[in-house]
Design a protein around this motif. Sequence first.
Motif, PDB file in Angstrom:
ATOM      1  N   ALA A  11       2.759  -0.175  31.895  1.00 35.67           N
ATOM      2  CA  ALA A  11       1.639  -0.558  32.754  1.00 35.67           C
ATOM      3  C   ALA A  11       0.819  -1.695  32.183  1.00 35.67           C
ATOM      4  O   ALA A  11      -0.027  -2.259  32.873  1.00 35.67           O
ATOM      5  N   GLU A  12       1.031  -2.042  30.911  1.00 37.74           N
ATOM      6  CA  GLU A  12       0.270  -3.130  30.302  1.00 37.74           C
ATOM      7  C   GLU A  12       0.568  -4.444  31.012  1.00 37.74           C
ATOM      8  O   GLU A  12       1.703  -4.724  31.383  1.00 37.74           O
ATOM      9  N   CYS A  13      -0.464  -5.254  31.199  1.00 39.37           N
ATOM     10  CA  CYS A  13      -0.283  -6.508  31.916  1.00 39.37           C
ATOM     11  C   CYS A  13      -1.447  -7.445  31.640  1.00 39.37           C
ATOM     12  O   CYS A  13      -2.458  -7.052  31.051  1.00 39.37           O
ATOM     13  N   PHE A  14      -1.278  -8.686  32.044  1.00 39.67           N
ATOM     14  CA  PHE A  14      -2.348  -9.669  32.005  1.00 39.67           C
ATOM     15  C   PHE A  14      -2.886  -9.879  33.413  1.00 39.67           C
ATOM     16  O   PHE A  14      -2.104 -10.073  34.348  1.00 39.67           O
ATOM     17  N   TYR A  15      -4.187  -9.849  33.544  1.00 37.11           N
ATOM     18  CA  TYR A  15      -4.836 -10.297  34.772  1.00 37.11           C
ATOM     19  C   TYR A  15      -5.128 -11.785  34.597  1.00 37.11           C
ATOM     20  O   TYR A  15      -5.931 -12.156  33.737  1.00 37.11           O
ATOM     21  N   ASN A  16      -4.472 -12.631  35.371  1.00 32.45           N
ATOM     22  CA  ASN A  16      -4.658 -14.073  35.270  1.00 32.45           C
ATOM     23  C   ASN A  16      -5.725 -14.536  36.260  1.00 32.45           C
ATOM     24  O   ASN A  16      -5.527 -14.466  37.474  1.00 32.45           O
ATOM     25  N   TYR A  17      -6.836 -14.993  35.754  1.00 30.41           N
ATOM     26  CA  TYR A  17      -7.911 -15.560  36.577  1.00 30.41           C
ATOM     27  C   TYR A  17      -7.934 -17.071  36.345  1.00 30.41           C
ATOM     28  O   TYR A  17      -8.717 -17.582  35.551  1.00 30.41           O
ATOM     29  N   PHE A  18      -7.071 -17.785  37.048  1.00 31.33           N
ATOM     30  CA  PHE A  18      -6.975 -19.229  36.855  1.00 31.33           C
ATOM     31  C   PHE A  18      -8.276 -19.932  37.235  1.00 31.33           C
ATOM     32  O   PHE A  18      -8.710 -20.866  36.568  1.00 31.33           O
ATOM     33  N   HIS A  19      -8.903 -19.496  38.325  1.00 37.80           N
ATOM     34  CA  HIS A  19     -10.112 -20.176  38.809  1.00 37.80           C
ATOM     35  C   HIS A  19     -11.322 -19.863  37.941  1.00 37.80           C
ATOM     36  O   HIS A  19     -12.317 -20.595  37.981  1.00 37.80           O
ATOM     37  N   HIS A  20     -11.278 -18.795  37.145  1.00 37.99           N
ATOM     38  CA  HIS A  20     -12.360 -18.497  36.199  1.00 37.99           C
ATOM     39  C   HIS A  20     -12.097 -19.107  34.819  1.00 37.99           C
ATOM     40  O   HIS A  20     -13.025 -19.243  34.016  1.00 37.99           O
TER      41      HIS A  20
END
Length: 529
Positions: free
Chosen positions: A339-348
């Motif tokens: 379940a481990e993952c990266f949340y990618n917030y490109f606009h932030h």
Amino acid sequence: MALTKSPIQVHPNKGLGFLTLGASLHDVLTRLKAQPKAYPTIDLSYSSTEPISTPVLLNLPINGIRLRFDGPDQRLRLIEVLDFTKSRLSYKNNEIVKLPTDGNDTTPHQTVGSGGPAFRQVYHRLFGPAFPGEYIPPGSENNLTKGVYVLSYPGIAFSFPLQASAWSASVDFVSLLSSSAAFPATSMAIFNGSSWPDARTSLFTRPPSNPRSLLLAGRGRDGGPDEIEEVKIHGEGRIELIRRSNYPFWIILSETTPQDLVAELGPPDAIYRKNDRRLSIHRTRTVATQSSRQRKGTSLRGHDDSTDTDQSSAHATTDDSSDDDDPSSNNTRRDLSSAECFYNYFHHGFDIFISNPVAPSPPSPTAPRTSSNSDGPLSGSLSSTHLTATKLLLHANVPGSYPFNRHRRSRWTLQHVPSEQYADPLNSEMGFNDIAGRLKEVWRSTYCNVEEEKSLQRGMVLNRGWGDSPGSSCELVGGWEEGLNGRKRQVGDVIADGEQGLGNTELFGFPGLVFEVLKNGAVSCLTVF
């Protein structure tokens, strides 16, 4: 390229079409690249030695437009039209220059010079009366006969060539620019300010009135989540996100849940499912170091701890786990790992790693101690099997770096490492040598000896250009995201003065912090854990 049938609207003090003053370099470049037929050539110019402190130029030669961004915040400060024949422009439904409307014409309209509007068109039909501008005498050896008269209105200015022999300070500018000694405008500038002389003194430092996001600029506050102005790092997993309109949002590593992130920051632009384990080999040295430190009563987490973002691998390097023979515990660990993952917030401008909670980074020796931070980020009641945010990766979007334009630039400050000589926080605009000097001074007392200090602060070289190398994986940069078809940035996507990039990077670690540093000393990414 054929001229567009519908003119691009000119908005003084605001922008040109969708190009809005204050917009981020990431947003503008992403939008331009999404329209290759309209903007077939994009030239990016920057300083390879000082990419953060100097302006960034984005030139659209086929469209006759040039954009200038400041270096520290990478926001659009100036829009220049250098050739009026290559883009159809309109102000309040009046075309600035009449151009042919033949839909079969597939080449730029050819005229002498830049084909700009005459003074009468600007003064009588478009913008009306104005205060006197400024005359710039000839300064080029190639053209000693013509000066330039800059006529300013609020948020917009035009440059008219003028015969140097005709210039007289005693003659009003209307008579001068209406005479045969004046020529049509060669350029137009859109900026934020009451006049060009007023705006240029603070062109790259004045706080922009518009947001970074083109989406927010077009729709207001309902266009999406509030944008992040600055990230303040307070140590021990406490991170404060300063927002443009709302109150700050605090991320407490190993406490803040994915649900909290989505509620405050919006859904991530993409999610990367972690699968690269090759960097876990570096954890064995860290475990030995930590065992030695525990005997001394101290424990530091350096960059070796963060290279493998699979926290479950920590159990594989020790033999004293009481759950090794428990099938249910092993199954739980495997479920968490999947379940481990990266949340990618490109606009932030950042990525957030989601995993099971881990121990907090140690407090800074020089940070003031208060009751609010003495309990540490694991003071809550969350179970170790509850997924939380455990790492934050802040991207600098340095021109010339391998991941350029994947994220917008994120600005940060380190609030928890003051020194005896410097009380001001370290920040994202500083070179790494200055940052490292302060951090070494702050943490020097925590090392056992000089040899250990040097050992833990050695750089680890990464090669971003090899697609199958650990250095180009999401373990460190939040890499190939869901929804982007795994596309890498191709050479030629952006022309950067012939540069092919700034080469390999190095990782340098301090407790709770990992810096990815370019050859020019700029920090490309800061990982907080």
